[in-house]
Design a protein around this motif. Sequence first.
Motif, short mmCIF file in Angstrom:
data_model
loop_
_atom_site.label_atom_id
_atom_site.label_comp_id
_atom_site.label_asym_id
_atom_site.label_seq_id
_atom_site.Cartn_x
_atom_site.Cartn_y
_atom_site.Cartn_z
N PRO A 54 -8.11 44.25 40.24
CA PRO A 54 -9.42 44.39 40.87
C PRO A 54 -10.37 45.30 40.08
CG PRO A 54 -7.71 44.47 42.54
CD PRO A 54 -7.01 44.50 41.21
N THR A 55 -9.84 46.44 39.61
CA THR A 55 -10.68 47.34 38.81
C THR A 55 -11.12 46.69 37.51
OG1 THR A 55 -9.71 49.36 39.74
CG2 THR A 55 -10.70 49.53 37.56
N ARG A 56 -10.21 46.01 36.84
CA ARG A 56 -10.56 45.39 35.56
C ARG A 56 -11.63 44.32 35.73
NH1 ARG A 56 -6.01 46.57 31.88
NH2 ARG A 56 -4.83 48.16 33.00
N SER A 57 -11.59 43.63 36.86
CA SER A 57 -12.64 42.64 37.11
C SER A 57 -13.99 43.33 37.27
CB SER A 57 -12.31 41.80 38.35
OG SER A 57 -12.55 42.50 39.56
N CYS A 58 -14.00 44.52 37.88
CA CYS A 58 -15.25 45.29 38.02
C CYS A 58 -15.75 45.77 36.66
CB CYS A 58 -15.02 46.51 38.91
SG CYS A 58 -14.56 46.15 40.62
N ILE A 59 -14.83 46.25 35.84
CA ILE A 59 -15.19 46.77 34.51
C ILE A 59 -15.87 45.70 33.67
CG2 ILE A 59 -14.16 47.51 32.32
CD1 ILE A 59 -12.05 49.03 33.98
N LEU A 60 -15.40 44.46 33.77
CA LEU A 60 -15.89 43.40 32.89
C LEU A 60 -17.05 42.60 33.46
CD1 LEU A 60 -12.51 42.15 31.38
CD2 LEU A 60 -14.41 43.20 30.14
N THR A 61 -17.29 42.66 34.76
CA THR A 61 -18.35 41.84 35.35
C THR A 61 -19.51 42.64 35.93
OG1 THR A 61 -17.45 41.77 37.60
CG2 THR A 61 -16.62 40.12 36.04
N GLY A 62 -19.27 43.89 36.31
CA GLY A 62 -20.30 44.65 36.99
C GLY A 62 -20.45 44.28 38.45
N ARG A 63 -19.52 43.50 38.98
CA ARG A 63 -19.52 43.14 40.40
C ARG A 63 -18.29 43.74 41.08
NH1 ARG A 63 -21.71 39.46 36.39
NH2 ARG A 63 -23.42 38.28 37.33
N ASN A 64 -18.40 43.90 42.42
CA ASN A 64 -17.30 44.45 43.19
C ASN A 64 -16.09 43.52 43.17
OD1 ASN A 64 -18.14 47.04 44.45
ND2 ASN A 64 -19.83 45.77 45.21
N HIS A 65 -14.93 44.09 43.44
CA HIS A 65 -13.70 43.29 43.29
C HIS A 65 -13.62 42.15 44.29
CE1 HIS A 65 -12.60 46.52 46.08
NE2 HIS A 65 -11.39 46.01 46.33
N HIS A 66 -14.14 42.32 45.50
CA HIS A 66 -14.13 41.19 46.44
C HIS A 66 -15.15 40.13 46.03
CE1 HIS A 66 -12.10 44.31 48.88
NE2 HIS A 66 -11.44 43.29 49.40
N SER A 67 -16.26 40.54 45.46
CA SER A 67 -17.22 39.57 44.92
C SER A 67 -16.58 38.76 43.81
CB SER A 67 -18.47 40.28 44.39
OG SER A 67 -19.14 40.97 45.42
N ASN A 68 -15.62 39.38 43.13
CA ASN A 68 -14.88 38.69 42.06
C ASN A 68 -13.66 37.95 42.60
OD1 ASN A 68 -16.50 39.55 39.88
ND2 ASN A 68 -15.47 41.53 39.83
N ALA A 69 -13.51 37.86 43.93
CA ALA A 69 -12.35 37.21 44.56
C ALA A 69 -11.06 37.91 44.19
CB ALA A 69 -12.29 35.73 44.19
N MET A 70 -11.15 39.21 43.89
CA MET A 70 -10.01 40.00 43.44
C MET A 70 -9.70 41.13 44.41
SD MET A 70 -8.28 39.41 40.67
CE MET A 70 -8.32 38.54 39.11
N ALA A 71 -9.48 40.79 45.68
CA ALA A 71 -9.10 41.80 46.65
C ALA A 71 -7.79 42.46 46.26
CB ALA A 71 -8.97 41.18 48.04
N CYS A 72 -6.97 41.74 45.52
CA CYS A 72 -5.64 42.20 45.13
C CYS A 72 -5.41 41.72 43.69
CB CYS A 72 -4.61 41.62 46.10
SG CYS A 72 -2.92 42.22 45.88
N ILE A 73 -4.22 41.90 43.18
CA ILE A 73 -3.87 41.26 41.93
C ILE A 73 -3.80 39.75 42.16
CG2 ILE A 73 -2.70 43.24 40.94
CD1 ILE A 73 -0.06 42.08 41.86
N GLY A 95 -1.36 38.17 44.45
CA GLY A 95 -1.54 38.41 45.88
C GLY A 95 -2.78 37.73 46.44
N SER A 96 -3.27 36.70 45.77
CA SER A 96 -4.48 36.02 46.24
C SER A 96 -4.22 35.29 47.55
CB SER A 96 -4.98 35.04 45.18
OG SER A 96 -3.99 34.07 44.88
N THR A 97 -5.26 35.19 48.36
CA THR A 97 -5.19 34.45 49.62
C THR A 97 -6.39 33.52 49.70
OG1 THR A 97 -6.35 36.25 50.75
CG2 THR A 97 -3.95 36.28 50.84
N GLY A 98 -6.38 32.61 50.63
CA GLY A 98 -7.38 31.55 50.66
C GLY A 98 -8.69 31.94 51.31
N TYR A 99 -9.28 33.05 50.85
CA TYR A 99 -10.57 33.50 51.36
C TYR A 99 -11.47 33.82 50.18
CZ TYR A 99 -7.84 33.88 55.61
OH TYR A 99 -7.01 33.59 56.67
#
Length: 839
Positions: free
Chosen positions: A136-155, A158-162
Amino acid sequence: MVTQKRSHPASSENRDPLQTTGINRRGLLLGGSLIAASAVATTAFPNAGYAELKEYPPGTTFPGRIGRTIDESQPAWPAPIVAKPGSPNVLFIVLDDTGFGQLGCYGSPINTPNINRLAEGGLLYTNMHTTALCSPTRSCILTGRNHHSNAMACITEGSTGYPGSNGLIPFENGFLSEMLVGQGYSTFAVGKWHLTPAEQISAAGPYNRWPLGRGFERYYGFLSGDTSQYYPDLVYDNRQVEPPKTPEEGYHLTPDLVDKAIGFIADTKQLAPEKPFFLYLATGAQHAPHQVPKEWADKYKGKFDDGWDAYREKVFAKQKELGVIPQNTVLSRHDPDVQDWGQLPADERKLYARMMEVFAGFLEHTDHHIGRLVDFLEQMGELDNTLIMLISDNGASAEGGPHGSVNENKFFNNVPDDLQQNLQALDELGGPKYFNHYAWGWTFAGDTPFKRWKRETFRGGVSDAFLVHWPKGIEPKGGVRTQFAHAIDMVPTVLEALEISPPKDIRGVTQSPIEGVSFAHTFNDAAAASKHDTQYFEMFAHRAIYHDGWRAVCPFPGDSFAEAKASFGELTLTEDKLRELDAKGWELYNLTEDPAETNNLAETHRAKLIEMIALWYVEAGRYDVLPLDSRGTARFADPRPQLTKERDTYVYYPGTQSVPENVAVKVLNRAHTISADVDVPSEGAEGVLICHGGNTGGYTLFVKDGKLHYVHNYVSAEEFDIASTESIPTGKLTLRYEFEPTGKPDLAHGKGTPGKGRLFANETLIGQGELPVTIPLLIGLGGGLSVGRNPGSPVSELYTPPFAFTGKIFKVTVDVSGKSTQSAEEQHKAAAMAAMKRQ
């Protein structure tokens, strides 16, 4: 399978870094002749018949002239994309699982001179935040968006269908690499990735979410969450490769990654000196396994014998001395989940101290090789105009459990560690034989002065080391910055520093707004106010919200496992429990007066608390945070879209190597057969037919001394060897292993299905034996499934890898059509545990 091969000097530390590319310093060797580099850069060719080369922006109207013949026409060329003159290079360095109190420049006794040098020549930020988990943090570092915006609530495992948790980072959330490659930058990613759905990292792809699919032009590293430092699962661009050396030849992953980073930069700068680069370097250190050559760990002998509480006191005092924390900071309490060092038996203290010595040596070793990269940039004259940002992805890791481990695979299989076995490993901790992780007493010490750790949203999990170094763009040297910032702020800060506007579209995909805010205004103004006023946090239903110097935290299951009467593992948040938490589970802290969150103001400032809780829900709705999901292992087992459906028969061919666990055939706790169709020459043959795992656990079917063997490595605690009683025949034949379950698994106590194993040559029974226990949940941390050789650490001590089969293999078929002894729920749980290590 493509194997990378190249020669290596005896020591990478002392080599000329420009020679890592094989390109001569004075020019380029082309077609056997030396062409001066200045001539290669020439763009004018006066004898070509054109007075001037005309260029025009791609996508605009052709400005030349087109006649019926070349004589009546005038050419013009679409202009190449070139960065603005003087554009700085950009270097992101991402450390793994490094706590706020573990770097030297943050008060730690661990020696990190090169990172300290960057802080002394730049700015050290003391109020940077992450998400509490790596991907989740790495997705923030590379996109400038929050981890849930990146569909990365977890690793991704651990993805779920939301929308906020499906693990598929939207293409409308462009990576910084995609933005900069469109501005004339070279873009390189080196090291840990862990941003591709776990089901998509095999050779079957798809590749559009691998590094090269997200704007990086070159990649070298590993795609999953962790790997052995001595036997890593390496990918070069879009293909799997093997390490260039063995551990016996001195191989370690970190210097290899830095060698590759230096080579990528050198390749570009020697050919196009004015072309800037963006390098994303994520070594994977300090994540488990804590592995480093012995001499590095030995530097710290005796340094941690006084224990974790003493470490905290010393680091806390040093942090105040350095100005890393305010003078009014109060050290957080001794964590209820952590043992009292003084009450531990001498043997345990000895073990835990050595585990920390290894971690410290590992961190100093990492710092040393970061220093090689920095020295290289300085030697090239590029350091001053390289914008360097160094960050840790979350707080220190507690995944070693309360007692630490010499084989983390035991933890993931519910197999308890044995103190005597661990003590026997003391002299080899940090070496290739063990996959070790320290006890969580060192975790809580590593996050000094804060409480708690990775996976939780107290400041110990989300307040992380961060520094910026850019001599050409930042006037102050050695300054401390206290403005609130978050990992999502790195991208907008870089764009502002480079004077680049966020692209409206990337490859035809309209881009979403960047959610972070730039802190570039703080570079030359220590007193500047932060522009980041509000930030939500959520990880495994552990929640927090920051707003204007206040922080509200709602821990789940509680402030500690001991106080909540819960264990580190499966936790379920029900609707009733959520209502209870929202009514009385939130805590409130005034960070101006209480930076370490030691004085809960929830009762005395109730109105402020209610305001903060409401704000959390507003942010949660804005960024797709809901539904809250506290599940650990269970969420990792949720069904997800697959390239192919599960089947009864899996066919593998020679050359198959390191098929990831999540897409390999699942043989644990079920009846199965493994059949190898081979041709054995008249003089005989030996070697591995098929194997899965490594020295942390797994299975292997092989031929040695003419005999067929099946070895089941039970989490490195015991090897069960079933061998044929006679030599195998020569010629074309089928060698087969059959497993027949004879009981039920006991997953909770770390015991997989017992059974009977049989060996066949064609239809003739040639050997059999009992397996009293098997691996219950996770094959191994040491490698995937391979055919014809054992490419990483050895699954069995009976051979030395790679132990390639010297006959011919036509194919290996694994049949799992026999009735499983596992329930569907147990199979899901087993798959879930396999994902836990990928954090």
